[in-house]
Design a protein around this motif. Structure first.
Motif, PDB file in Angstrom:
ATOM      1  N   TRP A  25       0.818  -1.206   0.000  1.00  0.00           N
ATOM      2  CA  TRP A  25       0.000   0.000   0.000  1.00  0.00           C
ATOM      3  C   TRP A  25       0.857   1.264   0.000  1.00  0.00           C
ATOM      4  CZ3 TRP A  25      -4.129   2.282  -1.314  1.00  0.00           C
ATOM      5  CH2 TRP A  25      -4.565   3.464  -0.702  1.00  0.00           C
ATOM      6  N   MET A  26       1.967   1.246   0.742  1.00  0.00           N
ATOM      7  CA  MET A  26       2.855   2.413   0.779  1.00  0.00           C
ATOM      8  C   MET A  26       3.455   2.677  -0.600  1.00  0.00           C
ATOM      9  SD  MET A  26       4.720   1.757   4.456  1.00  0.00           S
ATOM     10  CE  MET A  26       5.927   3.047   4.194  1.00  0.00           C
ATOM     11  N   ARG A  27       3.831   1.599  -1.303  1.00  0.00           N
ATOM     12  CA  ARG A  27       4.365   1.777  -2.650  1.00  0.00           C
ATOM     13  C   ARG A  27       3.264   2.185  -3.630  1.00  0.00           C
ATOM     14  NH1 ARG A  27       7.436  -3.032  -1.595  1.00  0.00           N
ATOM     15  NH2 ARG A  27       6.093  -4.239  -2.988  1.00  0.00           N
ATOM     16  N   PHE A  28       2.073   1.600  -3.436  1.00  0.00           N
ATOM     17  CA  PHE A  28       0.962   1.909  -4.338  1.00  0.00           C
ATOM     18  C   PHE A  28       0.593   3.387  -4.250  1.00  0.00           C
ATOM     19  CE2 PHE A  28      -3.564   2.289  -5.291  1.00  0.00           C
ATOM     20  CZ  PHE A  28      -3.654   1.619  -6.504  1.00  0.00           C
ATOM     21  N   LYS A  29       0.611   3.953  -3.026  1.00  0.00           N
ATOM     22  CA  LYS A  29       0.226   5.357  -2.836  1.00  0.00           C
ATOM     23  C   LYS A  29       1.154   6.314  -3.575  1.00  0.00           C
ATOM     24  CE  LYS A  29       0.159   5.494   1.644  1.00  0.00           C
ATOM     25  NZ  LYS A  29      -0.012   6.034   3.023  1.00  0.00           N
ATOM     26  N   LYS A  30       2.362   5.876  -3.855  1.00  0.00           N
ATOM     27  CA  LYS A  30       3.305   6.738  -4.563  1.00  0.00           C
ATOM     28  C   LYS A  30       2.981   6.849  -6.049  1.00  0.00           C
ATOM     29  CE  LYS A  30       7.061   5.678  -1.337  1.00  0.00           C
ATOM     30  NZ  LYS A  30       8.415   5.094  -1.175  1.00  0.00           N
ATOM     31  N   MET A  56      -3.618   6.207  -7.894  1.00  0.00           N
ATOM     32  CA  MET A  56      -4.445   6.849  -6.875  1.00  0.00           C
ATOM     33  C   MET A  56      -5.544   7.689  -7.526  1.00  0.00           C
ATOM     34  SD  MET A  56      -3.524   5.777  -3.973  1.00  0.00           S
ATOM     35  CE  MET A  56      -4.493   6.901  -2.971  1.00  0.00           C
ATOM     36  N   THR A  57      -5.230   8.293  -8.664  1.00  0.00           N
ATOM     37  CA  THR A  57      -6.255   9.019  -9.410  1.00  0.00           C
ATOM     38  C   THR A  57      -7.365   8.069  -9.849  1.00  0.00           C
ATOM     39  OG1 THR A  57      -4.628  10.623 -10.217  1.00  0.00           O
ATOM     40  CG2 THR A  57      -6.693  10.462 -11.438  1.00  0.00           C
ATOM     41  N   GLY A  58      -6.981   6.848 -10.258  1.00  0.00           N
ATOM     42  CA  GLY A  58      -7.971   5.847 -10.648  1.00  0.00           C
ATOM     43  C   GLY A  58      -8.890   5.470  -9.495  1.00  0.00           C
ATOM     44  N   ILE A  59      -8.323   5.319  -8.287  1.00  0.00           N
ATOM     45  CA  ILE A  59      -9.144   4.986  -7.122  1.00  0.00           C
ATOM     46  C   ILE A  59     -10.123   6.120  -6.799  1.00  0.00           C
ATOM     47  CG2 ILE A  59      -9.040   4.733  -4.616  1.00  0.00           C
ATOM     48  CD1 ILE A  59      -6.783   2.868  -4.890  1.00  0.00           C
ATOM     49  N   VAL A  60      -9.624   7.359  -6.810  1.00  0.00           N
ATOM     50  CA  VAL A  60     -10.490   8.506  -6.537  1.00  0.00           C
ATOM     51  C   VAL A  60     -11.608   8.574  -7.578  1.00  0.00           C
ATOM     52  CG1 VAL A  60     -10.585  11.021  -6.443  1.00  0.00           C
ATOM     53  CG2 VAL A  60      -8.684   9.811  -5.375  1.00  0.00           C
ATOM     54  N   LEU A  61     -11.269   8.329  -8.823  1.00  0.00           N
ATOM     55  CA  LEU A  61     -12.258   8.371  -9.899  1.00  0.00           C
ATOM     56  C   LEU A  61     -13.330   7.307  -9.703  1.00  0.00           C
ATOM     57  CD1 LEU A  61     -13.162   9.595 -12.566  1.00  0.00           C
ATOM     58  CD2 LEU A  61     -11.569   8.068 -13.741  1.00  0.00           C
ATOM     59  N   THR A  63     -14.277   4.625 -16.611  1.00  0.00           N
ATOM     60  CA  THR A  63     -14.280   3.458 -15.724  1.00  0.00           C
ATOM     61  C   THR A  63     -13.217   2.453 -16.140  1.00  0.00           C
ATOM     62  OG1 THR A  63     -16.653   3.756 -15.377  1.00  0.00           O
ATOM     63  CG2 THR A  63     -15.722   1.638 -14.753  1.00  0.00           C
ATOM     64  N   ILE A  64     -13.128   2.176 -17.434  1.00  0.00           N
ATOM     65  CA  ILE A  64     -12.112   1.241 -17.921  1.00  0.00           C
ATOM     66  C   ILE A  64     -10.715   1.780 -17.639  1.00  0.00           C
ATOM     67  CG2 ILE A  64     -11.141   0.193 -20.002  1.00  0.00           C
ATOM     68  CD1 ILE A  64     -13.987  -0.016 -21.093  1.00  0.00           C
ATOM     69  N   PHE A  65     -10.521   3.092 -17.866  1.00  0.00           N
ATOM     70  CA  PHE A  65      -9.231   3.715 -17.580  1.00  0.00           C
ATOM     71  C   PHE A  65      -8.871   3.582 -16.109  1.00  0.00           C
ATOM     72  CE2 PHE A  65      -7.278   7.581 -15.827  1.00  0.00           C
ATOM     73  CZ  PHE A  65      -6.034   7.532 -16.439  1.00  0.00           C
ATOM     74  N   ALA A  66      -9.835   3.842 -15.214  1.00  0.00           N
ATOM     75  CA  ALA A  66      -9.565   3.788 -13.771  1.00  0.00           C
ATOM     76  C   ALA A  66      -9.138   2.393 -13.344  1.00  0.00           C
ATOM     77  CB  ALA A  66     -10.808   4.224 -12.997  1.00  0.00           C
ATOM     78  N   PHE A  67      -9.858   1.370 -13.782  1.00  0.00           N
ATOM     79  CA  PHE A  67      -9.497   0.002 -13.403  1.00  0.00           C
ATOM     80  C   PHE A  67      -8.141  -0.400 -13.979  1.00  0.00           C
ATOM     81  CE2 PHE A  67     -14.030  -0.661 -12.328  1.00  0.00           C
ATOM     82  CZ  PHE A  67     -13.873  -1.341 -11.139  1.00  0.00           C
ATOM     83  N   ASN A  68      -7.857   0.021 -15.191  1.00  0.00           N
ATOM     84  CA  ASN A  68      -6.580  -0.361 -15.799  1.00  0.00           C
ATOM     85  C   ASN A  68      -5.395   0.258 -15.079  1.00  0.00           C
ATOM     86  OD1 ASN A  68      -7.714  -2.008 -17.744  1.00  0.00           O
ATOM     87  ND2 ASN A  68      -7.818  -0.427 -19.290  1.00  0.00           N
ATOM     88  N   VAL A  69      -5.507   1.541 -14.712  1.00  0.00           N
ATOM     89  CA  VAL A  69      -4.376   2.174 -14.021  1.00  0.00           C
ATOM     90  C   VAL A  69      -4.225   1.628 -12.614  1.00  0.00           C
ATOM     91  CG1 VAL A  69      -4.494   4.264 -15.437  1.00  0.00           C
ATOM     92  CG2 VAL A  69      -5.739   4.164 -13.277  1.00  0.00           C
ATOM     93  N   ILE A  70      -5.338   1.248 -11.988  1.00  0.00           N
ATOM     94  CA  ILE A  70      -5.238   0.613 -10.670  1.00  0.00           C
ATOM     95  C   ILE A  70      -4.534  -0.735 -10.792  1.00  0.00           C
ATOM     96  CG2 ILE A  70      -6.579  -0.459  -8.808  1.00  0.00           C
ATOM     97  CD1 ILE A  70      -8.660   1.751  -9.218  1.00  0.00           C
TER      98      ILE A  70
END
Length: 307
Positions: A36-41, A46-51, A286-293
């Motif tokens: 999670w610490m690496r993911f937050k960087k 993180m933009t995908g999660i917020v979206l 939605t597709i963009f958000a899941f892919n970047v996550i």
């Protein structure tokens, strides 16, 4: 014989400082906390999660922000462009597009998440047991999966939608009848690698049964690839629903989904482009958000992949 005095300086700490010592002495963190610490960087992930969070919230709140109902016709207001009264315009029956977009979000996200969860359940159980038991059982289980895999995915989905009565249940079942195979293959490969580890053999020696070993030792250690696969399964299901709607096999009227709205908007693109623009926009987001996550998870789980 006189003893030579040793200078006190030789006994002093060489290099480092108090800050370095504190950093070294910090308690170790868990694997998932480190991920999670690496993911937050990863700002894009993180933009995908917020979206996704915003889309989920709007799917619940959005239909209540206007006085319009998603299925009420108003032919006097048909095909009006976006305005202060109808923020996303209206369709050919005068229905408010903004309201239908967020009702459609509920259906599209439900289809994607439900299909992914069913794929997860079947794939993890099938692939986990196949890889752990091995031998002839593994061979028979994976040959059966290979036979299903040989059938083109979209062809199978379309065939089932034509044979059975269209609806949400039929669509989800059609997507998952072969959709779980990719998850099963990934889990099987991971279990084949893990089952020879010392902690698994120790559990076997202590008499732990198959279900306990799977639940406590094997599946938790395959969660990384499972989560990454899940982030790809959801947008694939949403896109499949949109494709089926384009073929006229989507959810029945008066229900709305992003796929059905996009299908209706294609025919009106020349004169009423907003009817296609908005559903296509939210499908793409939605597709963009899941892919970047998914990319962010992959990089966080394996730091060697980070640039």
């Amino acid at each position: 014989m006189q003893q030579q005095k040793i200078p006190k300086e030789l006994f002093e700490q060489v290099g480092g400082n108090t800050t370095d010592s504190e950093r070294i002495s910090r308690p170790s963190i868990s694997f998932w906390k480190d991920v999670w610490m690496r993911f937050k960087k990863n700002k894009l992930a993180m933009t995908g999660i917020v979206l996704l969070i915003m889309l989920a919230i709007m799917s619940l709140v959005g239909p209540h922000l206007t006085p319009y109902d998603y299925r009420t016709n108003d032919l006097m207001s048909a095909n009006q462009p976006p305005s202060g009264e109808h923020w996303f315009g209206t369709d050919e029956l005068g229905r408010d597009v903004f309201t239908r977009i967020w009702n459609g979000a509920q259906i599209s996200l439900f289809i994607g998440i439900a299909a992914a969860l069913i794929d997860l359940a079947i794939g993890v159980i099938w692939g986990g047991l196949s890889g752990y038991i091995g031998g002839r059982t593994d061979e028979y289980m994976m040959r059966f999966a290979d036979i299903l895999w040989a059938i083109p995915y979209l062809l199978m989905v379309i065939l089932l939608m034509v044979v059975f009565e269209p609806g949400l249940g039929t669509m989800i079942a059609a997507m998952t009848i072969t959709g779980w195979i990719n998850m099963a293959r990934i889990v099987r490969g991971q279990v084949l690698q893990l089952k020879s580890q010392e902690y698994v053999m120790a559990a076997q020696t202590l008499g732990a049964n198959t279900s306990r070993i799977m639940a406590k030792h094997l599946i938790p250690n395959t969660m990384g690839p499972i989560l990454i696969t899940m982030t790809l399964t959801v947008p694939n299901a949403i896109f499949t629903e949109a494709f089926l709607s384009y073929l006229g096999l989507g959810v029945p009227q008066p229900l709305a989904s992003w796929g059905t709205m996009a299908s209706e908007g294609v025919a009106a693109l020349q004169y009423y482009p907003w009817r296609l623009f908005f559903p296509a926009l939210f499908i793409s987001l939605t597709i963009f958000a899941f892919n970047v996550i998914g990319d962010g998870l992959r990089d966080a789980l394996d730091p060697r992949l980070r640039k």
